[in-house]
Write an enzyme that holds these catalytic residues in place. Structure first.
Site, PDB file in Angstrom:
ATOM      1  N   ARG A  22      22.440   8.299  15.192  1.00  0.00           N
ATOM      2  CA  ARG A  22      22.251   6.844  15.199  1.00  0.00           C
ATOM      3  C   ARG A  22      22.266   6.291  16.620  1.00  0.00           C
ATOM      4  NH1 ARG A  22      26.441   5.053  11.006  1.00  0.00           N
ATOM      5  NH2 ARG A  22      26.070   7.108  10.203  1.00  0.00           N
ATOM      6  N   THR A  76      32.063  16.916  15.717  1.00  0.00           N
ATOM      7  CA  THR A  76      31.006  16.008  15.269  1.00  0.00           C
ATOM      8  C   THR A  76      29.664  16.683  15.508  1.00  0.00           C
ATOM      9  OG1 THR A  76      29.807  13.974  15.784  1.00  0.00           O
ATOM     10  CG2 THR A  76      31.229  14.801  17.495  1.00  0.00           C
ATOM     11  N   ASP A 110      27.814  13.840  20.856  1.00  0.00           N
ATOM     12  CA  ASP A 110      27.825  12.673  21.748  1.00  0.00           C
ATOM     13  C   ASP A 110      29.199  12.399  22.351  1.00  0.00           C
ATOM     14  OD1 ASP A 110      28.964  12.028  19.361  1.00  0.00           O
ATOM     15  OD2 ASP A 110      27.996  10.080  19.161  1.00  0.00           O
ATOM     16  N   GLY A 162      33.576  11.963  10.451  1.00  0.00           N
ATOM     17  CA  GLY A 162      32.536  12.754   9.783  1.00  0.00           C
ATOM     18  C   GLY A 162      32.851  14.241   9.831  1.00  0.00           C
ATOM     19  N   ASP A 222      34.808  10.320  18.396  1.00  0.00           N
ATOM     20  CA  ASP A 222      35.439   9.382  19.330  1.00  0.00           C
ATOM     21  C   ASP A 222      36.330   8.361  18.620  1.00  0.00           C
ATOM     22  OD1 ASP A 222      33.114   8.114  18.333  1.00  0.00           O
ATOM     23  OD2 ASP A 222      33.114   6.721  20.019  1.00  0.00           O
ATOM     24  N   ASP A 242      26.975  15.275  16.184  1.00  0.00           N
ATOM     25  CA  ASP A 242      26.104  14.469  17.049  1.00  0.00           C
ATOM     26  C   ASP A 242      26.094  14.891  18.517  1.00  0.00           C
ATOM     27  OD1 ASP A 242      25.234  12.896  14.974  1.00  0.00           O
ATOM     28  OD2 ASP A 242      26.863  11.449  15.195  1.00  0.00           O
ATOM     29  N   ARG A 289      37.846   8.295   6.357  1.00  0.00           N
ATOM     30  CA  ARG A 289      37.924   7.175   7.290  1.00  0.00           C
ATOM     31  C   ARG A 289      39.035   6.284   6.756  1.00  0.00           C
ATOM     32  NH1 ARG A 289      32.286   8.570   7.874  1.00  0.00           N
ATOM     33  NH2 ARG A 289      32.055   9.144  10.054  1.00  0.00           N
TER      34      ARG A 289
END
Ligand code: ADP
Length: 322
Positions: free
Chosen positions: A172, A126, A130, A11, A103, A128, A72
């Protein structure tokens, strides 16, 4: 080491360009030639490589997205795909690679190293936040600020009409964005994948807010905080309480736009640190920033370990919603 490659993968995230620019300019300053690999692992497999000099990254610091494009790649999940990618890098004389991604991209990078001996280091790109091994990831701060701006606007209309708004933000599997904007935006309820809240409890909190004299409520819901996201939770709350929430899904606007100062500085530091690590022979690692210092985490550890949300921030958010 004479020539290194750089690519963005997975992403996109605001600040990726600042990281690319830092790789190109610090690499050039250290006498390296820089090769841009376009469209992530897809471009690596297709041999879509371009030489990059300091002027090629001019005027990119403030731009969202990624000038190297991202993708991707299903083919890279196969042994054959990775063999093609490695052969292209070797044929182009690329002796080390900087991977800017999440990741999944790190997992790919680890395989490229293990199977073909190509030195890779990574920077966490990213929104996120995370990824283990860095307090913040590139793009997170921008995404939070975009979502916060939207929440502030929605609160104006929510307050004027005495309404309950459910706002869905990205995340998510992780609630970092929801927690941060929930606190900054003064949400009455924050719904995280890490601590899903049943609809009747959410309805109770909204009712209690109302009883305490609050005329409007904002519920921030991470995508993965409830089945069906904010809409799913709003429907369930309506069904069990009769409250009629309005729903706004912020979606991809959180990923675009000009990166914040914090993301630009973070990305610049991490990009430069990637070059330093490659030059020092420190490979197979994710570069992060922990307590304002550069940190190195082996890829294997970075992809296996989970970064948890800050539980004390979450508790604080509940008290502040009083
Ligand atoms: P992100 O890097 O943002 O987590 P993805 O999970 O989509 O994004 O990963 C980006 C790309 O990395 C994938 O499209 C795939 O080509 C590659 N990749 C992901 N996981 C693996 C894996 N286990 N082995 C090899 N390549 C992988």
């Amino acid at each position: 080491m004479k020539r290194i490659g750089v690519f963005t993968s997975g992403g996109d995230a605001p600040g990726m360009n600042a990281a690319i620019r830092a790789v190109v300019r610090t690499g050039t300053a250290q006498g390296l030639e820089i090769v841009g690999i376009r469209s992530g692992y897809e471009g690596m497999i297709a041999g879509d490589l371009i030489p990059m000099g300091p002027r090629d990254v001019a005027n990119t610091l403030q731009r969202g997205g990624t000038i190297l494009l991202t993708a991707r790649s299903k083919e890279f999940l196969t042994l054959e795909g990775r063999a093609k990618a490695a052969a292209n890098l070797k044929a182009a004389g690329v002796e080390g690679v900087v991977c800017i991604g999440g990741d999944g991209s790190y997992r790919g990078a680890l395989k490229l190293m293990e199977e073909h001996g190509i030195p890779v280091v990574g920077a966490p790109g990213t929104i996120d936040n995370d990824l283990y091994g860095s307090d913040y990831t590139i793009g997170f701060d921008t995404a939070v600020n975009i979502a916060l701006d939207a929440i502030d606007r929605i609160r104006d209309t929510a307050a004027s009409h005495s309404r309950v708004f459910f706002i869905e933000v990205m995340g998510r599997h992780a609630g970092f964005i929801a927690l941060e904007v929930g606190i900054a935006g003064g949400a009455e309820v924050i719904v995280l994948p890490e601590d899903p809240i049943p609809a009747p409890i959410c309805a109770d909190v909204i009712r209690q807010s109302n009883d305490k004299g609050k005329r409007s409520s904002i519920v921030v819901v991470a995508e993965g905080g409830y089945k069906g996201g904010a809409q799913g939770l709003a429907d369930a709350v309506k069904a069990c309480s009769g409250i009629e929430p309005k729903v706004t899904v912020l979606g991809h606007i959180q990923r675009g736009g000009s990166p914040t100062a914090m993301d630009r500085v973070l990305a610049s530091r991490l990009g430069a640190a990637c070059v330093d690590a490659l030059m020092a022979g420190k490979i197979g690692i994710a570069i992060g920033q922990v307590n304002d210092e550069i940190a190195h985490t082996p890829f294997a550890e970075a992809v296996e370990k989970r970064k948890d949300i800050n539980r004390s921030k979450y508790e604080l958010a509940k008290v502040l919603a009083l």
